[in-house]
Design a protein around this motif. Structure first.
Motif, PDB file in Angstrom:
ATOM      1  N   LYS A 100      19.273   5.937  -3.902  1.00 20.10           N
ATOM      2  CA  LYS A 100      19.129   6.824  -5.051  1.00 20.10           C
ATOM      3  C   LYS A 100      18.259   8.032  -4.689  1.00 20.10           C
ATOM      4  O   LYS A 100      18.572   9.169  -5.053  1.00 20.10           O
ATOM      5  CB  LYS A 100      18.523   6.063  -6.229  1.00 20.10           C
ATOM      6  CG  LYS A 100      18.234   6.894  -7.464  1.00 20.10           C
ATOM      7  CD  LYS A 100      19.466   7.555  -8.048  1.00 20.10           C
ATOM      8  CE  LYS A 100      20.376   6.576  -8.737  1.00 20.10           C
ATOM      9  NZ  LYS A 100      21.459   7.261  -9.501  1.00 20.10           N
ATOM     10  N   ALA A 101      17.189   7.801  -3.954  1.00 18.21           N
ATOM     11  CA  ALA A 101      16.334   8.907  -3.513  1.00 18.21           C
ATOM     12  C   ALA A 101      17.111   9.876  -2.628  1.00 18.21           C
ATOM     13  O   ALA A 101      16.949  11.101  -2.727  1.00 18.21           O
ATOM     14  CB  ALA A 101      15.116   8.362  -2.779  1.00 18.21           C
ATOM     15  N   ALA A 102      17.975   9.337  -1.765  1.00 21.45           N
ATOM     16  CA  ALA A 102      18.784  10.185  -0.885  1.00 21.45           C
ATOM     17  C   ALA A 102      19.761  11.044  -1.700  1.00 21.45           C
ATOM     18  O   ALA A 102      19.971  12.227  -1.393  1.00 21.45           O
ATOM     19  CB  ALA A 102      19.558   9.315   0.111  1.00 21.45           C
ATOM     20  N   MET A 103      20.343  10.464  -2.748  1.00 20.86           N
ATOM     21  CA  MET A 103      21.248  11.224  -3.622  1.00 20.86           C
ATOM     22  C   MET A 103      20.516  12.362  -4.313  1.00 20.86           C
ATOM     23  O   MET A 103      21.036  13.471  -4.443  1.00 20.86           O
ATOM     24  CB  MET A 103      21.851  10.295  -4.686  1.00 20.86           C
ATOM     25  CG  MET A 103      22.877   9.331  -4.183  1.00 20.86           C
ATOM     26  SD  MET A 103      23.488   8.327  -5.562  1.00 20.86           S
ATOM     27  CE  MET A 103      24.335   7.042  -4.651  1.00 20.86           C
ATOM     28  N   LYS A 126       0.813  -1.220   0.000  1.00 23.59           N
ATOM     29  CA  LYS A 126       0.000   0.000   0.000  1.00 23.59           C
ATOM     30  C   LYS A 126       0.848   1.273   0.000  1.00 23.59           C
ATOM     31  O   LYS A 126       0.401   2.325  -0.412  1.00 23.59           O
ATOM     32  CB  LYS A 126      -0.940   0.002   1.211  1.00 23.59           C
ATOM     33  CG  LYS A 126      -2.118   0.975   1.053  1.00 23.59           C
ATOM     34  CD  LYS A 126      -3.158   0.753   2.115  1.00 23.59           C
ATOM     35  CE  LYS A 126      -4.406   1.591   1.811  1.00 23.59           C
ATOM     36  NZ  LYS A 126      -4.155   3.026   1.739  1.00 23.59           N
ATOM     37  N   GLU A 127       2.121   1.155   0.415  1.00 26.59           N
ATOM     38  CA  GLU A 127       2.994   2.321   0.428  1.00 26.59           C
ATOM     39  C   GLU A 127       3.405   2.786  -0.960  1.00 26.59           C
ATOM     40  O   GLU A 127       3.883   3.897  -1.137  1.00 26.59           O
ATOM     41  CB  GLU A 127       4.280   2.004   1.204  1.00 26.59           C
ATOM     42  CG  GLU A 127       5.163   0.993   0.492  1.00 26.59           C
ATOM     43  CD  GLU A 127       6.547   0.837   1.103  1.00 26.59           C
ATOM     44  OE1 GLU A 127       7.417   0.263   0.435  1.00 26.59           O
ATOM     45  OE2 GLU A 127       6.763   1.288   2.222  1.00 26.59           O
ATOM     46  N   HIS A 129       8.815   8.880  -3.270  1.00 29.30           N
ATOM     47  CA  HIS A 129       7.588   8.916  -2.467  1.00 29.30           C
ATOM     48  C   HIS A 129       7.817   8.309  -1.088  1.00 29.30           C
ATOM     49  O   HIS A 129       7.452   8.909  -0.058  1.00 29.30           O
ATOM     50  CB  HIS A 129       6.482   8.169  -3.202  1.00 29.30           C
ATOM     51  CG  HIS A 129       5.317   7.816  -2.338  1.00 29.30           C
ATOM     52  ND1 HIS A 129       4.494   8.762  -1.765  1.00 29.30           N
ATOM     53  CD2 HIS A 129       4.852   6.601  -1.915  1.00 29.30           C
ATOM     54  CE1 HIS A 129       3.563   8.155  -1.030  1.00 29.30           C
ATOM     55  NE2 HIS A 129       3.758   6.855  -1.110  1.00 29.30           N
ATOM     56  N   ILE A 130       8.439   7.137  -1.043  1.00 27.28           N
ATOM     57  CA  ILE A 130       8.686   6.459   0.226  1.00 27.28           C
ATOM     58  C   ILE A 130       9.591   7.304   1.119  1.00 27.28           C
ATOM     59  O   ILE A 130       9.421   7.354   2.342  1.00 27.28           O
ATOM     60  CB  ILE A 130       9.322   5.070  -0.018  1.00 27.28           C
ATOM     61  CG1 ILE A 130       8.331   4.152  -0.723  1.00 27.28           C
ATOM     62  CG2 ILE A 130       9.781   4.436   1.284  1.00 27.28           C
ATOM     63  CD1 ILE A 130       8.943   2.860  -1.211  1.00 27.28           C
ATOM     64  N   SER A 131      10.554   7.985   0.494  1.00 25.78           N
ATOM     65  CA  SER A 131      11.516   8.797   1.242  1.00 25.78           C
ATOM     66  C   SER A 131      11.005  10.202   1.538  1.00 25.78           C
ATOM     67  O   SER A 131      11.729  11.007   2.146  1.00 25.78           O
ATOM     68  CB  SER A 131      12.826   8.898   0.450  1.00 25.78           C
ATOM     69  OG  SER A 131      13.342   7.620   0.155  1.00 25.78           O
TER      70      SER A 131
END
Length: 431
Positions: free
Chosen positions: A382-385, A151-152, A410-412
């Motif tokens: 990758k999202a953090a970068m 669902k996330e 989205h998750i991050s």
């Protein structure tokens, strides 16, 4: 049809066990397990060839854990084709264990465009019942739990009309110089840009019109075969490749190029078609002839048109900062990475990630379904970068990366929009 091009034992013997592949391996960086490092895969495949390893469910799980990012191939001193031998063994796995029902259904739809069109249209009508849309980011979220989908997750959704159904087959542009022979290109759009990210195709049409290039949109094109190929469904791959080859041959001499705004699709046509057809010399030669005219869209536009000059003259200079992600099938497989940056920097502020070449973790149908936990783990760095760059937009010429990176953002909780460079270039050319 014999798809065992490579000798597992020979490749295992050729591996010098130097370990250069391990630090760059997407799956090894997640679990730090030598078994699922590139040299671990190679060693196990050698044992499988010697009948020292049974292809049991544990081995199946190991060989399905590779992201096929080709990082290991990029750094291997012996150029060992680790990705290709894993694709090869997945065919053996599919033959022994079969392919789960939802993958079979998906691959069936890839063979039958009209049925896919109908289901996509129905999906567009009823999707609001199950999905809450974020139209700016072209993502959606489940309103209630659905089996097999966390669902996330941020999901894409179908547009009202597919790209192939939106335009006529031939688009004649106005030529400035009547004495000059008009360029004519065909567009191979890819499944995701056909049904979900149709703005990519829209942008490509706008760009080609601005450049006074005639456009041919082949309506009978089918999927390039990549999803089935990476999963091991070689019967579907064989069908899709041969259908497309026969169809492409009917108009190949009438176009200057076949341009593809998708890294995975162009890599599949340019390289994997010939690899797959290695034991069918006639078909392989026909695929090779086609591949000479197939290019990633930004690569062809940069090398064969005055698009960069046109962009430089444009009055549209955006304050928006863009960071560019190098899709595995673009930079590592096809050597395309400078061209999109050269085009984008004419109108956008560009900033680089600490490692733009790091795999985003899409990994294919299996990784996005029963092994989603691995895709999730690969995507978060990758999202953090991307967050560290302070960019407002992340771009890559790949819809698979778009799905994965959008979900990771989205998750991050990173507020960055993903766009294909073709979309951004088209925006810069608007009057």
């Amino acid at each position: 049809m014999n798809n065992n091009k490579f000798d597992y034992t020979q490749i295992s013997d050729d591996c010098v066990k130097c370990g250069k592949c391990k630090p760059v391996c997407t799956i090894f960086n997640i679990n730090q397990d030598e078994t699922t490092s590139p040299r671990g895969f190679i060693d196990l495949l050698g044992a499988y060839k010697r009948d020292d390893l049974e292809l049991d469910r544990n081995a199946k799980d190991i060989f399905e854990s590779c992201f096929l990012c080709t990082n290991c191939v990029d750094v291997c001193p012996n150029d060992l084709p680790t990705d290709m031998i894993i694709e090869q063994v997945r065919s053996d796995i599919a033959k022994k264990y079969g392919i789960v029902w939802y993958k079979r259904a998906f691959f069936y739809l890839l063979r039958h465009r009209k049925l896919m069109d109908i289901l996509a249209s129905l999906g567009w009508v009823f999707q609001s019942c199950a999905l809450k849309k974020d139209t700016e980011k072209k993502t959606s979220f489940l309103r209630f739990p659905v089996p097999l989908i966390k669902k996330e997750r941020a999901l894409t959704y179908a547009d009202r009309r597919s790209f192939l159904n939106k335009y006529p087959e031939n688009i004649k542009t106005t030529q400035v110089d009547e004495n000059k022979k008009a360029q004519r290109v065909a567009i191979f759009i890819g499944c995701m840009s056909n049904y979900a990210y149709t703005q990519t195709g829209d942008g490509l049409v706008k760009i080609l019109k601005k450049l006074n290039i005639d456009i041919f949109i082949p309506k009978k094109q089918l999927c390039c075969g990549a999803p089935a190929y990476f999963t091991g469904d070689f019967d579907t791959v064989d069908y899709l490749i041969k259908h497309n080859i026969e169809y492409f041959e009917s108009w190949l001499e009438e176009v200057d190029a076949i341009i593809v705004p998708e890294a995975t699709c162009s890599a599949m046509i340019n390289q994997d078609w010939e690899h797959f057809l290695h034991d069918q010399p006639e078909w392989k030669a026909r695929a090779a002839k086609i591949s000479k005219k197939v290019f990633m869209a930004t690569k062809w536009l940069e090398d064969n048109t005055d698009l960069k000059t046109l962009l430089a003259k444009s009055n549209k200079k955006f304050d928006t900062t863009v960071t560019y992600h190098d899709a595995c099938h673009a930079r590592k497989v096809q050597g395309v990475w400078k061209e999109p940056r050269e085009l984008l920097k004419q109108n956008y502020a560009m900033t680089e990630m600490s490692d733009p070449n790091r795999c985003c973790g899409f990994g294919g149908v299996t990784m996005q379904s029963e092994k989603y936990h691995l895709a999730r783990a690969a995507g978060l760095p990758k999202a953090a970068m991307i967050k560290e760059t302070n960019a407002q937009i992340v771009s890559a010429e790949c819809s698979a990366c778009r799905i994965q990176v959008s979900n990771s953002l989205h998750i991050s909780d990173v507020d960055v929009v993903f766009k294909n460079p073709i979309e951004l270039i088209a925006d810069a050319l608007e009057d």
